[in-house]
Scaffold this motif. Structure first.
Motif, short mmCIF file in Angstrom:
data_model
loop_
_atom_site.label_atom_id
_atom_site.label_comp_id
_atom_site.label_asym_id
_atom_site.label_seq_id
_atom_site.Cartn_x
_atom_site.Cartn_y
_atom_site.Cartn_z
N PRO A 168 0.75 -1.02 0.25
CA PRO A 168 0.09 -0.08 0.04
C PRO A 168 0.90 1.21 0.02
CG PRO A 168 -0.53 -1.38 1.86
CD PRO A 168 0.54 -1.87 1.44
N ASP A 169 0.35 2.41 -0.57
CA ASP A 169 0.95 3.75 -0.68
C ASP A 169 1.15 4.29 0.79
OD1 ASP A 169 1.76 3.52 -3.25
OD2 ASP A 169 -0.23 4.63 -3.91
N GLY A 170 -0.28 4.06 1.33
CA GLY A 170 -0.43 4.66 2.63
C GLY A 170 -0.37 3.68 3.71
N ALA A 171 0.19 4.08 4.90
CA ALA A 171 0.23 2.98 5.88
C ALA A 171 0.01 4.15 7.40
CB ALA A 171 1.49 2.44 6.40
N ARG A 172 -0.20 3.52 8.22
CA ARG A 172 -0.34 3.68 9.69
C ARG A 172 0.64 2.88 10.43
NH1 ARG A 172 -3.60 8.12 10.96
NH2 ARG A 172 -5.47 8.51 9.46
N ILE A 464 1.31 7.84 6.54
CA ILE A 464 0.34 7.81 5.62
C ILE A 464 1.06 7.56 4.08
CG2 ILE A 464 -1.53 9.21 4.66
CD1 ILE A 464 -1.82 8.47 7.51
N GLU A 465 1.21 8.74 3.28
CA GLU A 465 1.64 8.42 1.99
C GLU A 465 3.09 9.14 2.00
OE1 GLU A 465 -2.04 7.48 -0.83
OE2 GLU A 465 -1.67 9.49 -0.63
N VAL A 482 -4.64 14.93 5.64
CA VAL A 482 -5.58 14.10 6.20
C VAL A 482 -6.32 15.17 7.36
CG1 VAL A 482 -6.44 11.95 7.43
CG2 VAL A 482 -4.72 11.99 5.59
#
Lengths: 522, 522
Positions: A168-172, A464-465, A482
Motif C-alpha cells: 500500500p502507498d499509505g500506512a499507519r 500515511i503516503e 488528512v
C-alpha cells in the motif's frame, strides 16, 4: 495546586508517581472541544498550499506565505510577529513556464517539473529538436561528450525499470512497531551513523559524477536537460534541486524532472533508433535583490513574573520544494503549529512562560533557518559557546513528518523526560498517541536545538503516503492532507506547549553535547 | 495416437477419463523453451505501445500499429495477413498539442489529457483567462448558464475529496478467490444483469445530465472545458471519450481531463474568490477521409484435409484510449496473441485446423470490431440467422484483462469444456494457472462469439495494477507491463490454440442463444 483527574484504574496507578506532571483534564477537554468545533487547521493549510504555492526558500511564494503567516498570527493576538532574517541564503527562484511534449513519432504531452535553481530554454519561443542520449555511468565516460552538447536536448541513460507495487502507498504505524519503539534502548546518536566504507565510497562516486555532470552541463550549455528520478511512478515525480542558489553561482541550463514513464519511453525510442522529436518551453527566474533568509517568529508572552523570560518553542519549516505546494512537507507541520497557538489564544490562555512559534526557512537545503536562529540567539554547536538565552528555552517541539496523526514522541535520548511525556500523552491514548521512545529521529529542525543542549523534540507520526507519494514530489498537495489527523496533532501539540509553559520546572536536559568543530553539522 | 505423459499420481488419475485431451508434453516443453530463450513478446509490446502511441480507433496511430502488426505477422510466415474493414465507424482523432498551466496566483503546470473526439482552443495562439466555476448538479440547474459561457474557460463543481490509499495498487489473485471461482455455479448470464431500479434511475439521470452538459457546451462554445475524473490520483488520470466520432457529429469545444489534484486546487481557489488565471493551448485533429473501421486478420492454414476448413481463433483488441499507449489495455493481449502464433510458427507447427488471429478495433466504443466481424462472417445475434462458417469456428480465445499472468479460464457457462480445459492447464499448474470456472466474464470481444453460439473464452488473469493505475489512464504505458507474466500467458495461449487445432473434435458448444432482437447487445 493543579487539579488531578483520574482517567481510570490503569492510569490512576501511574498517576501516583507522576502526579506533578498530570495534564489538566479540563484544559485538554477545552482544547479538544475548540478544535472539534472551530478548527482552522485546514484553512491555514489552504493558505499555505493552494494560495501560496510552492514555497522554495527565498522565492516570492515563500515570502507571500511567510507574510501571510505573520499577519495571521498577529491577527490572532500573538505579539512580536515578524520575519526575522537569519543570515545570507542566496538567490530565490521560481518556474514561470514548463511545457514539454514529444512531437515525433506522435504527439504526447510529458509530465515534467523544473529542478530548482536551474535555467531556461534559450530564446523566447518554443524549442524543437531530437534528443541526444548520453551513455555515461562514470565521470571518465563523460569526457567523450565535451564539445558536442551545445543547444542540444539531452538525457542520460538509466538502467531503471519500473515494477508494479504490491504494497500500500499509505500506512499507519502498527501497534507492533510502536511497541518496539517504546522498548528501544538508545539508538545511534545523531551524526554518529555507522560507517560503511563501501556504501560511503559509492555515495562519494555518485556525488562526484553528479558534480562532473553539472560542470559539463554548465560548460556545454545544452538547450535542455531531461532528468529522471526513478523513485516516482504512476505520474508521481520526485523533484528537488538541480542548480545552485549561491550569490555568484553560475546559472545552468534548463533541467527538468520527467515522470519515469515519460523518461523511459523517450529513452527506449531514442535507443532503438526511432526518430524522436520534442518541443519544449521552460522558463525560470532567479531573484537576487534580497539574498537573506527569513524565519517567521511570533509570541504569546509569559505572565508569571518569575518565568516569563523562559520560553517554550514550537515550530516547523515553512519552506518546501518546488514540485507542488509542499502540503505534507511541511505545510502540515506549520498548520498544526499555527493551529496549536490559535487554540491556546482562543482559550484566552495566560501562560506562565512565553510561547514562541517559529516557521523556518532553508530547512530543505540544510536546516539553515533553525540552525542560524540557534546560532544567532542561543549558541554555536561548533564551539559550544552558549548565549544567555540558551538557559531560558525550556523545550522546542517540532512537527515535520507529513500529515499523519501523532502516535507519540521521540525522547531524543533524554530519558529523564519519559515519565513527563508518558503522562502528557495519557489524555490522547484513546486517539492512538501513547508511545514514548528513547530513539533519536533526524532530518529536521529539532536537531538544531538538540545540538546546543536544548531539549528538542519531534513527534512520532503515522506515515500515511509520505515516503511513497508526497515527500518532495509533484503530488505534495492539499488533497494529500488528512484533516482529522491534523486536528488531532494540533490539540496534542497545544497540550504539550501548555504543559511545558505551566509546570514549575523547565524540561530536564541531557548533558551538554561536545563541541562539533571540524565535524559536519548534525 | 498422441503421446500420453503422466504428470504424477494425482494427475494420472485424472488422465484416465480425459486421455483424449491430454496435452502433448513434448510440445508444451518446446513452447516453454522457445519462449524462455527467444521471447519477442516485449519487442511486440514496444512496437504496439512506445512506437505506435495511443491507438484510438481510426486514428493514424491505430492504422500504423495495425499495419505494423500485419507486416510482422506476414514476416513470420502467417498467410492472408490483412486489414479487414468491418463497416463504418466514424472519424479518427488525435491530440496535436495539450498544454495548460495556472499562471495566477503563481505559475504551476497542470497535468491534463484531451478527452477523445473533443476540439481545440480557439485561434492559433495560447489562450489566457480566468475560470468560470459552474455549480450545477442536475440538468435544471444548467439552464442558468445559457448564454454566458462563450469563449470562457469553464469547470464544473465537484464534491470529491481525495483520500490516502491504504490498499496496494497491485494485486495477484489469492488462492481463496481462485478456489471460490472454481467452485462457482453459473453466475448471471451476460446481458441479464439483475435489475436495480434505484441504481438504474441514478445512472439514467447522470447520463441525461451528461448529454445536456455536452449540448450546452456545443451550443455555448466555451474556449476550454476542464474535466475531472475523481478515480485517479497521485498523477494518474483516467480519461476516455468526451466528444462524438460519428460522420456528421458536431465538433465540441476543447475538453481536457485534469489530474484530480490540479482540478481540486483550481476549484478551491476559484471558489474562495482568489484571482486565478490559466493559459492553455489545446489542439486536436479529426480525420474523416476513411470512416471505416478495420481489424487485423492473419492465418496459419490448417493441413488436415478433413479439418483445414475448421478454424481456431485467438485475438484481442488493438485499439486503446488516448491517455497513454494502451499497454495493459490492450497491447498486452495483442502482444501475447501475436507471440502465441509466433511461437507456433517458430516450432514449424503444422496445425490440423486453420489458426486465425484477429486484432480488433472499436472495442472501447462497444466491441465494434469483433461484433461486426461476427456479423459479417458468422451470424447475427439479433436474428440468430447463422452463416455456414459459424459451424467451422471451433473456439475463440481472447485476452484483455491487463498484463497479469494467466490463472485459469472462464467457461462462460459451457460446463462440457471443463474436463478439457482442466487437463490443458495441467502443464501450467506450477505456474499458477489451474482454475476453471463456470463463470461468465464480460466487457470484451469473446462476447461477440458467445452471442452466436461459438465457444468464446477469456482467460482469468492476475489484475496487477489494472483497475487502480492503468485501465484507461495516462499511466497505461510499456513500463506497467510485467514481462514474465506476458511470457507465461503467451505459452499458455499457444498451447490452448495448439490443442484446439489438433484434437479430433471441435470444442463442445452450448445450446444456441435465443435471438436478441430488441434487446441491447451483449
Amino acid at each position: 495546586m493543579r487539579k488531578i483527574v483520574l482517567f481510570g484504574l490503569m492510569q490512576s496507578a501511574l498517576l501516583v508517581s507522576f502526579s506533578q506532571s498530570v495534564p489538566d483534564a479540563d484544559i485538554i477537554s477545552k482544547l479538544k472541544q475548540e478544535e472539534s468545533q472551530n478548527s482552522k487547521v485546514m484553512d491555514i493549510a489552504f493558505h499555505l498550499t493552494d494560495v501560496s504555492g510552492p514555497r522554495l526558500t527565498a522565492s516570492p511564494n515563500f515570502m507571500n506565505a511567510a507574510n501571510w503567516a505573520k499577519t495571521t498570527l498577529s491577527g490572532w493576538g500573538l505579539e512580536n510577529a515578524r520575519l526575522e532574517p537569519w543570515g545570507d541564503f542566496g538567490k530565490g527562484w521560481q518556474q514561470e513556464r514548463c511545457y514539454i511534449a514529444m512531437t515525433k513519432p506522435y504527439y504526447t504531452p510529458i509530465v515534467a517539473i523544473p529542478r530548482a535553481w536551474t535555467g531556461s530554454t534559450p530564446g523566447k519561443k518554443m524549442i524543437n529538436g531530437g534528443i541526444v542520449l548520453l551513455k555515461a555511468k562514470d565521470s571518465a565516460s563523460l569526457v567523450q561528450y565535451a564539445g558536442t552538447l551545445k543547444n542540444k536536448i539531452i538525457m542520460l541513460w538509466v538502467d531503471d525499470a519500473l515494477k508494479p507495487s504490491f504494497e500500500p502507498d499509505g500506512a499507519r504505524l502498527a501497534d507492533s512497531s510502536l511497541a518496539k519503539m517504546a522498548k528501544a534502548e538508545m539508538n545511534v546518536a545523531p551524526g554518529q551513523r555507522p560507517a560503511n566504507d563501501q556504501a560511503r565510497q559509492q555515495f562519494m562516486a555518485r556525488q562526484s559524477f553528479q558534480r562532473n555532470l553539472t560542470k559539463l552541463f554548465n560548460e556545454e550549455k545544452p538547450a535542455l536537460v531531461l532528468s529522471i528520478n526513478p523513485r516516482g511512478n504512476d505520474g508521481t515525480v520526485f523533484v528537488q534541486g538541480g542548480g545552485e542558489y549561491g550569490k555568484d553561482a553560475p546559472e545552468g541550463p534548463a533541467n527538468i524532472m520527467l515522470s519515469s514513464d515519460d523518461y523511459l519511453r523517450l529513452q527506449r525510442l531514442v535507443n532503438a533508433g526511432v526518430p524522436v522529436e520534442v518541443e519544449a518551453d521552460v522558463k525560470t527566474r532567479f531573484f537576487d535583490k534580497d539574498l537573506k533568509g527569513y524565519n517567521v517568529i511570533a509570541e504569546i508572552p509569559g505572565t508569571d513574573p518569575k518565568l516569563k523570560d523562559e520560553v517554550v518553542m514550537l515550530g516547523g519549516h515553512l519552506d518546501s520544494w518546488q514540485g507542488a505546494t509542499g502540503a505534507t512537507d511541511n505545510a502540515a507541520g506549520c498548520s498544526v503549529m499555527m493551529e496549536a497557538v490559535r487554540l491556546l489564544k482562543a482559550m484566552n490562555f495566560k501562560p506562565r512562560r512565553t510561547i514562541r512559534i517559529a516557521l523556518w526557512s532553508g530547512e530543505e537545503q540544510g536546516l539553515f533557518g533553525s540552525r542560524n536562529y540557534v546560532k544567532n540567539h542561543l549558541g554555536d554547536p561548533a564551539t559550544m559557546k552558549l548565549m544567555p538565552e540558551q538557559q531560558n528555552i525550556s523545550a522546542y517541539y517540532n512537527l515535520d513528518n507529513g500529515t499523519g496523526k501523532i502516535r507519540g514522541i521521540y525522547l531524543q535520548g533524554n530519558e529523564a523526560v519519559r515519565p513527563l511525556f508518558t503522562s502528557w500523552l495519557q489524555p490522547f491514548n484513546g486517539e492512538g498517541a501513547s508511545t514514548v521512545t528513547i530513539n533519536n529521529t533526524g532530518g529536521t529542525d529539532h536537531l538544531a536545538f538538540d545540538a546546543v543542549g536544548i531539549p528538542g523534540f519531534q513527534f512520532i507520526q503515522d506515515p500515511i503516503e509520505y515516503d511513497t507519494r508526497t515527500h518532495h514530489t509533484n503530488m505534495d498537495t492539499y488533497d494529500h492532507l488528512v484533516p482529522e489527523d491534523l486536528k488531532q496533532a494540533s490539540v496534542i501539540v497545544a497540550s504539550f506547549v501548555y504543559n511545558t509553559a505551566m509546570r514549575d520546572e523547565k524540561i530536564p536536559r541531557k548533558e551538554l553535547p561536545k563541541p562539533r568543530e571540524g565535524q559536519r553539522p548534525i
